[in-house]
Design a protein around this motif. Structure first.
Motif, mmCIF file in Angstrom:
data_model
loop_
_atom_site.group_PDB
_atom_site.id
_atom_site.type_symbol
_atom_site.label_atom_id
_atom_site.label_comp_id
_atom_site.label_asym_id
_atom_site.label_seq_id
_atom_site.Cartn_x
_atom_site.Cartn_y
_atom_site.Cartn_z
ATOM 1 N N ILE A 1 47.147 42.074 48.301
ATOM 2 C CA ILE A 1 46.987 40.489 48.133
ATOM 3 C C ILE A 1 46.060 40.184 47.684
ATOM 4 C CG2 ILE A 1 47.041 38.395 49.157
ATOM 5 C CD1 ILE A 1 49.755 38.759 50.451
ATOM 6 N N ILE A 2 44.550 40.880 48.733
ATOM 7 C CA ILE A 2 43.284 40.644 48.299
ATOM 8 C C ILE A 2 42.517 42.053 47.107
ATOM 9 C CG2 ILE A 2 42.448 42.783 49.818
ATOM 10 C CD1 ILE A 2 40.052 41.461 51.523
ATOM 11 N N VAL A 3 43.133 42.558 46.473
ATOM 12 C CA VAL A 3 43.137 43.189 45.348
ATOM 13 C C VAL A 3 43.335 42.432 44.391
ATOM 14 C CG1 VAL A 3 43.392 44.805 43.401
ATOM 15 C CG2 VAL A 3 42.916 45.640 46.166
ATOM 16 N N THR A 4 44.514 41.591 44.290
ATOM 17 C CA THR A 4 44.601 41.010 43.396
ATOM 18 C C THR A 4 43.838 39.495 42.886
ATOM 19 O OG1 THR A 4 47.066 41.463 43.376
ATOM 20 C CG2 THR A 4 47.327 39.468 42.559
ATOM 21 N N THR A 5 43.709 38.539 44.282
ATOM 22 C CA THR A 5 42.951 37.508 43.962
ATOM 23 C C THR A 5 41.409 37.851 43.872
ATOM 24 O OG1 THR A 5 42.823 38.002 47.177
ATOM 25 C CG2 THR A 5 44.228 36.730 46.536
ATOM 26 N N ALA A 6 40.892 38.879 44.285
ATOM 27 C CA ALA A 6 39.719 39.531 44.199
ATOM 28 C C ALA A 6 39.586 39.548 42.412
ATOM 29 C CB ALA A 6 39.284 41.025 44.712
ATOM 30 N N PHE A 7 40.679 40.402 41.740
ATOM 31 C CA PHE A 7 40.257 40.469 39.980
ATOM 32 C C PHE A 7 40.489 38.698 39.341
ATOM 33 C CE2 PHE A 7 39.694 44.664 41.577
ATOM 34 C CZ PHE A 7 38.891 45.224 40.453
ATOM 35 N N ALA A 8 41.853 38.031 40.340
ATOM 36 C CA ALA A 8 42.291 36.664 39.533
ATOM 37 C C ALA A 8 41.364 36.232 39.203
ATOM 38 C CB ALA A 8 43.191 36.346 40.256
ATOM 39 N N ALA A 9 40.148 36.265 40.610
ATOM 40 C CA ALA A 9 39.247 35.729 40.261
ATOM 41 C C ALA A 9 38.297 35.490 38.856
ATOM 42 C CB ALA A 9 38.219 35.500 41.205
ATOM 43 N N TRP A 10 37.819 36.472 38.506
ATOM 44 C CA TRP A 10 37.237 36.891 37.334
ATOM 45 C C TRP A 10 38.066 36.292 35.483
ATOM 46 C CZ3 TRP A 10 32.583 39.201 37.551
ATOM 47 C CH2 TRP A 10 31.946 39.537 38.178
ATOM 48 N N LEU B 1 37.201 48.097 47.542
ATOM 49 C CA LEU B 1 37.164 47.630 45.861
ATOM 50 C C LEU B 1 36.725 46.228 45.968
ATOM 51 C CD1 LEU B 1 37.464 48.152 42.821
ATOM 52 C CD2 LEU B 1 39.803 48.055 43.094
ATOM 53 N N ALA B 2 38.319 45.700 46.491
ATOM 54 C CA ALA B 2 38.156 43.856 46.995
ATOM 55 C C ALA B 2 36.482 43.375 47.412
ATOM 56 C CB ALA B 2 38.558 43.432 47.613
ATOM 57 N N GLU B 3 36.398 43.925 48.421
ATOM 58 C CA GLU B 3 34.405 43.508 48.754
ATOM 59 C C GLU B 3 33.399 43.743 47.802
ATOM 60 O OE1 GLU B 3 31.572 45.682 51.779
ATOM 61 O OE2 GLU B 3 33.422 45.357 52.670
ATOM 62 N N TYR B 4 33.549 45.066 47.462
ATOM 63 C CA TYR B 4 32.607 44.793 46.036
ATOM 64 C C TYR B 4 32.848 44.491 44.920
ATOM 65 C CZ TYR B 4 29.985 48.452 49.035
ATOM 66 O OH TYR B 4 29.349 48.764 49.428
ATOM 67 N N ALA B 5 34.430 43.940 44.360
ATOM 68 C CA ALA B 5 33.946 43.254 43.484
ATOM 69 C C ALA B 5 33.294 41.529 44.063
ATOM 70 C CB ALA B 5 35.935 42.929 43.272
ATOM 71 N N ASN B 6 34.235 41.343 45.174
ATOM 72 C CA ASN B 6 33.774 39.654 45.242
ATOM 73 C C ASN B 6 32.025 39.545 45.315
ATOM 74 O OD1 ASN B 6 36.277 38.822 45.968
ATOM 75 N ND2 ASN B 6 36.777 39.677 47.425
ATOM 76 N N MET B 7 31.971 40.567 45.400
ATOM 77 C CA MET B 7 29.956 40.523 45.805
ATOM 78 C C MET B 7 29.079 40.242 44.574
ATOM 79 S SD MET B 7 29.066 44.065 48.212
ATOM 80 C CE MET B 7 27.232 44.275 47.656
ATOM 81 N N ILE B 8 30.030 41.440 43.585
ATOM 82 C CA ILE B 8 29.524 41.049 41.994
ATOM 83 C C ILE B 8 30.471 39.929 41.211
ATOM 84 C CG2 ILE B 8 29.854 41.963 39.739
ATOM 85 C CD1 ILE B 8 31.087 44.428 40.812
#
Length: 347
Positions: free
Chosen positions: A90-99, A244-251
């Motif tokens: 869930i956390i990876v999917t939401t982190a990348f879906a926002a992009w 991965l999700a934490e750093y994707a959200n930082m970016i």
């Protein structure tokens, strides 16, 4: 040749290609963000940092990835196995879906939807559910305590962040990120929204640091009192997903700060004779978007190297008693600007 063109531009294939064009650069950026953070922190703390795997340690992120992939993913016997496995997904999917709706240049966007800001807020808000589910499913009192703290922290700072974004929407008259950047176009940098909304730009970035659970707001992972936080029971690829999700959200926070307040891909040298005609530097484009994102990511690292972790009551007091009243007050300030006819920034 016609068959190849038909296959490439088939809607499903085209959507997949656009998805890969966004996801792959973000994954590579995450990998080298970890490397950059370790190197910059090493310089700030007078250490060496990674310098063994590859020239200057440039292959260290891939060595770390391989190590995590081949580690055993141990699931506690008392854990809820379904939700324990589902949470990292869930956390990876939401982190990348926002992009999907983040533009990197004029026309360089996966989906140019009118409600872009609302979509991003919806996707990032779902990430907190993954954290709470991970803490609960682990059946560990330390993980559960961290998950509860995370929920309270994210909700607190998401309110202030939402109010700060309202001020941008009021000026731009749109929820579309491309139109927000276009609203900052003009004869000079004075058209950028950070001029009338500077306190909101600072508030947004600090709230973004708190949202991503980064130092000095990393109470979710306060090792001194709750071990490793909500992911204490995770290992291998499960832990890698949270990382991965934490750093994707930082970016993502850095990209949005650039788009909303600092002109996105617009050049800061617009209107300056002699610099406007210089290739790349004087032109609008993805180059300036990446430069601005790099600045905010460096600030993330700088904050981690400089400030100690705050107490939980200090973090909550900052969110509820300082940021929320300030953001609401600035909404009224924007209303006053409009009422007085000071409409230089309004669309």
């Amino acid at each position: 040749m016609e068959i190849i063109k038909a296959i490439i531009f088939y809607p499903l294939v085209w959507a997949l290609l656009k998805t890969l064009a966004v996801v792959l650069p973000v994954v590579i950026a995450v990998a080298y963000m970890t490397y950059a953070e370790r190197r910059v922190l090493a310089v700030m703390h007078t250490r060496l940092g990674p310098n063994r795997v590859g020239p200057f340690g440039l292959l260290q992120p891939f060595a770390d990835l391989i190590k995590m992939i081949f580690k055993e993913w141990v699931i506690p016997s008392a854990a809820n196995k379904v939700f324990f496995v589902l949470s990292p997904i869930i956390i990876v999917t939401t982190a990348f879906a926002a992009w999907a709706v983040v533009p990197f240049g004029d026309g360089l966007v996966g989906a140019n939807i009118d409600a872009g800001i609302m979509y991003i807020l919806a996707m990032t808000s779902l990430g907190v559910y993954a954290i709470i589910i991970a803490g609960w499913a682990s059946n560990s009192k330390y993980a559960m305590l961290s998950a509860i703290r995370s929920g309270a922290q994210v909700i607190s700072y998401e309110l202030a962040m939402g109010f700060a974004l309202i001020t941008v929407i009021m000026l731009a008259g749109s929820l579309n990120l491309t139109k927000i950047v276009e609203g900052q176009q003009g004869m000079s940098i004075l058209r950028w929204y950070f001029i009338p909304l500077f306190p909101m730009a600072v508030l947004y970035f600090i709230a973004g640091v708190a949202e991503t659970n980064r130092a000095p707001f990393d109470l979710v992972e306060g090792e001194s009192e709750i071990v490793a936080g909500f992911h204490v029971e995770y290992s291998g690829t499960g832990f890698a997903c949270f990382f991965l999700a934490e750093y994707a959200n930082m970016i993502l926070v850095s990209a949005l700060a650039s788009l909303l307040f600092f002109g996105g891909w617009l050049s800061p040298f617009t209107g300056i004779p002699g610099l406007e005609s210089i290739p790349v530097i004087g032109q609008d484009g993805i180059f300036w978007m990446l430069v601005k994102m790099a600045f905010f990511l460096f600030t993330y690292i700088w904050l981690r190297a400089t400030f100690p972790r705050y107490r939980y009551d200090q973090i909550m007091r900052l969110g509820w008693k300082v940021f929320i009243p300030l953001s609401i007050g600035w909404i009224f300030f924007v209303i006053v600007l409009y009422a007085l006819g000071i409409n230089y920034w309004f669309q």
